[in-house]
Scaffold this motif. Structure first.
Motif, PDB file in Angstrom:
ATOM      1  N   MET A 215     -12.537  -0.880 113.229  1.00  0.00           N
ATOM      2  CA  MET A 215     -11.376  -0.017 113.408  1.00  0.00           C
ATOM      3  C   MET A 215     -11.781   1.428 113.717  1.00  0.00           C
ATOM      4  SD  MET A 215      -8.419  -1.388 110.814  1.00  0.00           S
ATOM      5  CE  MET A 215      -9.405  -1.258 109.341  1.00  0.00           C
ATOM      6  N   LEU A 216     -12.824   1.903 113.065  1.00  0.00           N
ATOM      7  CA  LEU A 216     -13.307   3.256 113.371  1.00  0.00           C
ATOM      8  C   LEU A 216     -13.839   3.324 114.804  1.00  0.00           C
ATOM      9  CD1 LEU A 216     -15.071   4.125 109.993  1.00  0.00           C
ATOM     10  CD2 LEU A 216     -12.914   5.054 110.873  1.00  0.00           C
ATOM     11  N   TRP A 217     -14.484   2.254 115.251  1.00  0.00           N
ATOM     12  CA  TRP A 217     -14.972   2.208 116.639  1.00  0.00           C
ATOM     13  C   TRP A 217     -13.807   2.229 117.625  1.00  0.00           C
ATOM     14  CZ3 TRP A 217     -14.437  -2.160 120.029  1.00  0.00           C
ATOM     15  CH2 TRP A 217     -15.116  -2.018 121.252  1.00  0.00           C
ATOM     16  N   LEU A 218     -12.761   1.443 117.361  1.00  0.00           N
ATOM     17  CA  LEU A 218     -11.592   1.439 118.244  1.00  0.00           C
ATOM     18  C   LEU A 218     -10.942   2.816 118.307  1.00  0.00           C
ATOM     19  CD1 LEU A 218      -9.861  -1.947 117.312  1.00  0.00           C
ATOM     20  CD2 LEU A 218     -10.919  -1.361 119.506  1.00  0.00           C
ATOM     21  N   GLU A 270      -6.053   5.128 132.962  1.00  0.00           N
ATOM     22  CA  GLU A 270      -5.635   5.342 131.573  1.00  0.00           C
ATOM     23  C   GLU A 270      -5.420   3.980 130.905  1.00  0.00           C
ATOM     24  OE1 GLU A 270      -4.780   6.055 128.127  1.00  0.00           O
ATOM     25  OE2 GLU A 270      -5.316   7.801 129.335  1.00  0.00           O
ATOM     26  N   TRP A 271      -6.184   3.760 129.831  1.00  0.00           N
ATOM     27  CA  TRP A 271      -6.150   2.451 129.163  1.00  0.00           C
ATOM     28  C   TRP A 271      -6.446   2.544 127.673  1.00  0.00           C
ATOM     29  CZ3 TRP A 271      -8.991   2.429 134.032  1.00  0.00           C
ATOM     30  CH2 TRP A 271     -10.162   3.206 133.989  1.00  0.00           C
ATOM     31  N   ALA A 272      -6.366   3.733 127.117  1.00  0.00           N
ATOM     32  CA  ALA A 272      -6.681   3.896 125.696  1.00  0.00           C
ATOM     33  C   ALA A 272      -5.761   3.085 124.788  1.00  0.00           C
ATOM     34  CB  ALA A 272      -6.621   5.376 125.307  1.00  0.00           C
ATOM     35  N   ALA A 273      -4.529   2.829 125.236  1.00  0.00           N
ATOM     36  CA  ALA A 273      -3.598   2.052 124.407  1.00  0.00           C
ATOM     37  C   ALA A 273      -4.162   0.672 124.076  1.00  0.00           C
ATOM     38  CB  ALA A 273      -2.249   1.914 125.117  1.00  0.00           C
ATOM     39  N   TRP A 274      -5.005   0.143 124.942  1.00  0.00           N
ATOM     40  CA  TRP A 274      -5.639  -1.159 124.671  1.00  0.00           C
ATOM     41  C   TRP A 274      -6.392  -1.118 123.349  1.00  0.00           C
ATOM     42  CZ3 TRP A 274      -5.806  -6.136 125.405  1.00  0.00           C
ATOM     43  CH2 TRP A 274      -6.982  -6.852 125.182  1.00  0.00           C
ATOM     44  N   ASP A 275      -7.099  -0.035 123.088  1.00  0.00           N
ATOM     45  CA  ASP A 275      -7.842   0.110 121.832  1.00  0.00           C
ATOM     46  C   ASP A 275      -6.921   0.471 120.669  1.00  0.00           C
ATOM     47  OD1 ASP A 275     -10.406  -0.412 122.905  1.00  0.00           O
ATOM     48  OD2 ASP A 275     -10.571   1.656 123.607  1.00  0.00           O
ATOM     49  N   VAL A 308      -1.500   7.735 119.979  1.00  0.00           N
ATOM     50  CA  VAL A 308      -0.599   7.249 121.026  1.00  0.00           C
ATOM     51  C   VAL A 308       0.444   8.302 121.373  1.00  0.00           C
ATOM     52  CG1 VAL A 308       1.222   5.556 121.497  1.00  0.00           C
ATOM     53  CG2 VAL A 308      -0.950   4.802 120.518  1.00  0.00           C
ATOM     54  N   GLY A 309       1.004   8.925 120.351  1.00  0.00           N
ATOM     55  CA  GLY A 309       2.040   9.927 120.588  1.00  0.00           C
ATOM     56  C   GLY A 309       1.545  11.136 121.359  1.00  0.00           C
ATOM     57  N   ARG A 310       0.297  11.504 121.162  1.00  0.00           N
ATOM     58  CA  ARG A 310      -0.269  12.642 121.893  1.00  0.00           C
ATOM     59  C   ARG A 310      -0.601  12.294 123.339  1.00  0.00           C
ATOM     60  NH1 ARG A 310      -2.346  16.768 118.516  1.00  0.00           N
ATOM     61  NH2 ARG A 310      -2.114  16.315 116.291  1.00  0.00           N
ATOM     62  N   ARG A 311      -0.872  11.010 123.605  1.00  0.00           N
ATOM     63  CA  ARG A 311      -1.342  10.605 124.929  1.00  0.00           C
ATOM     64  C   ARG A 311      -0.196  10.154 125.849  1.00  0.00           C
ATOM     65  NH1 ARG A 311      -6.371   8.612 127.025  1.00  0.00           N
ATOM     66  NH2 ARG A 311      -7.297   9.742 125.281  1.00  0.00           N
ATOM     67  N   TYR A 312       0.827   9.496 125.285  1.00  0.00           N
ATOM     68  CA  TYR A 312       1.846   8.855 126.118  1.00  0.00           C
ATOM     69  C   TYR A 312       3.233   9.431 125.846  1.00  0.00           C
ATOM     70  CZ  TYR A 312      -2.037   5.604 126.487  1.00  0.00           C
ATOM     71  OH  TYR A 312      -3.280   5.059 126.676  1.00  0.00           O
ATOM     72  N   HIS A 313       4.054   9.490 126.896  1.00  0.00           N
ATOM     73  CA  HIS A 313       5.374  10.098 126.762  1.00  0.00           C
ATOM     74  C   HIS A 313       6.456   9.092 126.417  1.00  0.00           C
ATOM     75  CE1 HIS A 313       4.988   8.887 131.011  1.00  0.00           C
ATOM     76  NE2 HIS A 313       6.285   8.654 130.951  1.00  0.00           N
ATOM     77  N   ASP A 314       6.225   7.792 126.617  1.00  0.00           N
ATOM     78  CA  ASP A 314       7.218   6.795 126.235  1.00  0.00           C
ATOM     79  C   ASP A 314       6.557   5.428 126.084  1.00  0.00           C
ATOM     80  OD1 ASP A 314       6.865   5.782 128.829  1.00  0.00           O
ATOM     81  OD2 ASP A 314       8.735   6.630 129.590  1.00  0.00           O
ATOM     82  N   TRP A 315       7.366   4.461 125.621  1.00  0.00           N
ATOM     83  CA  TRP A 315       6.854   3.118 125.347  1.00  0.00           C
ATOM     84  C   TRP A 315       6.407   2.430 126.631  1.00  0.00           C
ATOM     85  CZ3 TRP A 315       4.636   0.553 121.828  1.00  0.00           C
ATOM     86  CH2 TRP A 315       4.736  -0.818 121.672  1.00  0.00           C
ATOM     87  N   HIS A 316       7.115   2.688 127.734  1.00  0.00           N
ATOM     88  CA  HIS A 316       6.745   2.068 129.004  1.00  0.00           C
ATOM     89  C   HIS A 316       5.327   2.486 129.398  1.00  0.00           C
ATOM     90  CE1 HIS A 316       7.289   0.283 132.951  1.00  0.00           C
ATOM     91  NE2 HIS A 316       6.897   1.409 133.511  1.00  0.00           N
ATOM     92  N   ALA A 321      -0.487   1.226 130.088  1.00  0.00           N
ATOM     93  CA  ALA A 321      -1.881   1.521 129.759  1.00  0.00           C
ATOM     94  C   ALA A 321      -2.532   0.332 129.056  1.00  0.00           C
ATOM     95  CB  ALA A 321      -1.966   2.770 128.884  1.00  0.00           C
ATOM     96  N   TYR A 322      -1.788  -0.291 128.157  1.00  0.00           N
ATOM     97  CA  TYR A 322      -2.309  -1.472 127.473  1.00  0.00           C
ATOM     98  C   TYR A 322      -2.621  -2.576 128.482  1.00  0.00           C
ATOM     99  CZ  TYR A 322      -2.592  -5.514 124.402  1.00  0.00           C
ATOM    100  OH  TYR A 322      -3.023  -6.651 123.752  1.00  0.00           O
ATOM    101  N   MET A 323      -1.731  -2.765 129.462  1.00  0.00           N
ATOM    102  CA  MET A 323      -1.932  -3.803 130.478  1.00  0.00           C
ATOM    103  C   MET A 323      -3.189  -3.526 131.300  1.00  0.00           C
ATOM    104  SD  MET A 323      -1.574  -4.077 134.018  1.00  0.00           S
ATOM    105  CE  MET A 323      -0.386  -2.796 134.386  1.00  0.00           C
ATOM    106  N   ARG A 324      -3.431  -2.259 131.626  1.00  0.00           N
ATOM    107  CA  ARG A 324      -4.669  -1.951 132.379  1.00  0.00           C
ATOM    108  C   ARG A 324      -5.895  -2.305 131.539  1.00  0.00           C
ATOM    109  NH1 ARG A 324      -2.113   3.209 132.842  1.00  0.00           N
ATOM    110  NH2 ARG A 324      -0.679   3.219 134.614  1.00  0.00           N
ATOM    111  N   GLY A 325      -5.855  -1.952 130.257  1.00  0.00           N
ATOM    112  CA  GLY A 325      -6.981  -2.284 129.390  1.00  0.00           C
ATOM    113  C   GLY A 325      -7.183  -3.777 129.261  1.00  0.00           C
TER     114      GLY A 325
END
Length: 350
Positions: A215-218, A270-275, A308-316, A321-325
């Protein structure tokens, strides 16, 4: 005190082959749990999945909405949900039903269509048709809770409470909706009985220390660190150089063609949401199997929510980003694929 919503809910359960009961939660707890297991709903996590899918199902899904009314009643009777939670689910589902169907005739007609197409076992369809006729007779005679009575009752009630746990420390768990929605807080083994087995099978994590390490690595690096570095390198290359890099990298990096396509096509890198979303899932698993205290898991989920809140402006944007990851992780470009039912539901959820 008489409650018209509960009485209407109980009436609909006759369509699920229930004997009529004046209250939908007046069922023996052991029998209710056994029925949930027979329906393939083996724990509270699976229950949450099915309920959210049903509530977010497309129009014409009368069978799913009726099924969810039954699951909510069984879960409330079995103690998987509190009676207040079960009733709140019924309130949401009833509002969805009355928004989709103008009267009982339309509701029952769509149920017959949906359930008739499933090839019921011999005899089951007869009992269902008999139940439909019994409810239609009550409606025509003005007995029981008619559709008009139900509409009046709903109009007089305030909007139902959120289906998500409301405690401040529980708010970040909404980020887990992409994997397993959280309907009850705090976590317990009932939410995810095989969480430790899942951690071992999917993550090769077998104890608390390994879980914390992953978890710390993610949080700090994750899969994205390597992708970020290679994407920056690709941006300095021309198209021919990128193709050459792809040919040399694909053996050790199956994602190379996908990453090259992203860069060539100007896809946001942008794909940080994957982690970070997987960090939330791991924290919930740790809380469910007892490797993390609830407070520890809450802190980790809150940290992910802050990132997540600092990086992304909405759920979409989070889902994209998760899909790219996920595409990079699997080495398969998922951008043109039909989204899963869960992702479609999350994309339109409030």
């Amino acid at each position: 005190m008489f409650d018209a919503l509960n009485a209407w809910w109980a009436q609909q359960l006759v369509l699920c082959d229930w004997a009529f009961t004046p209250h939908p939660l007046a069922v023996d707890a052991v029998a209710a749990e056994q029925r949930l297991l027979e329906l393939g709903i083996t724990d509270r996590g699976a229950l949450a999945d099915q309920l959210f899918f049903a509530l977010g199902a497309p129009s014409g899904s009368a069978d799913q909405l009726l099924g969810a009314l039954e699951w909510a009643a069984l879960a409330g009777a079995a103690g998987w949900l509190s009676q207040a939670q079960a009733t709140n689910w019924a309130h949401h589902l009833t509002r969805r039903i009355t928004s989709d169907y103008s009267d009982q005739r339309a509701w029952l007609s769509d149920l017959r269509r949906a359930l008739g197409g499933k090839g019921w076992e011999t005899g089951a369809d007869d009992r269902f048709i008999d139940a439909c006729q019994a409810l239609a007779d009550l409606e025509s005679e003005g007995e029981g809770i008619t559709w008009q009575t139900l509409d009046t009752e709903l109009a007089q009630r305030p909007a139902p409470a959120s289906l998500w746990p409301q405690a401040p420390e529980a708010q970040p768990w909404r980020l887990g909706a992409l994997f397993r929605p959280v309907v009850s807080y705090p976590a317990s083994a009932a939410d995810w009985p095989d969480a430790s087995e899942w951690l071992g099978h999917i993550w090769q994590v077998y104890d608390r220390e390994q879980l914390l390490e992953v978890m710390l690595w993610l949080s700090a690096q994750g899969e994205r660190q390597r992708w970020d570095i290679e994407a920056r390198e690709l941006l300095t290359m021309d198209r021919a150089q990128r193709q050459e890099w792809q040919r040399g990298a694909v053996k050790d990096a199956p994602y190379a063609p996908v990453l090259t396509a992203f860069v060539n096509q100007g896809e946001p890198l942008e794909w940080a949401a994957w982690d970070w979303l997987r960090l939330v899932e791991l924290a919930w698993a740790g809380a469910c199997c007892g490797w993390l205290s609830q407070a520890e898991a809450d802190d980790l989920a809150a940290h992910a929510a802050d990132l997540v809140g600092r990086r992304y402006h909405d759920w979409h944007a989070v889902l994209k980003a998760y899909m790219r990851g996920q595409s990079l992780f699997e080495g398969v470009d998922r951008r043109g694929m039909t989204p899963s039912a869960r992702r479609r539901s999350d994309s339109h959820a409030r």
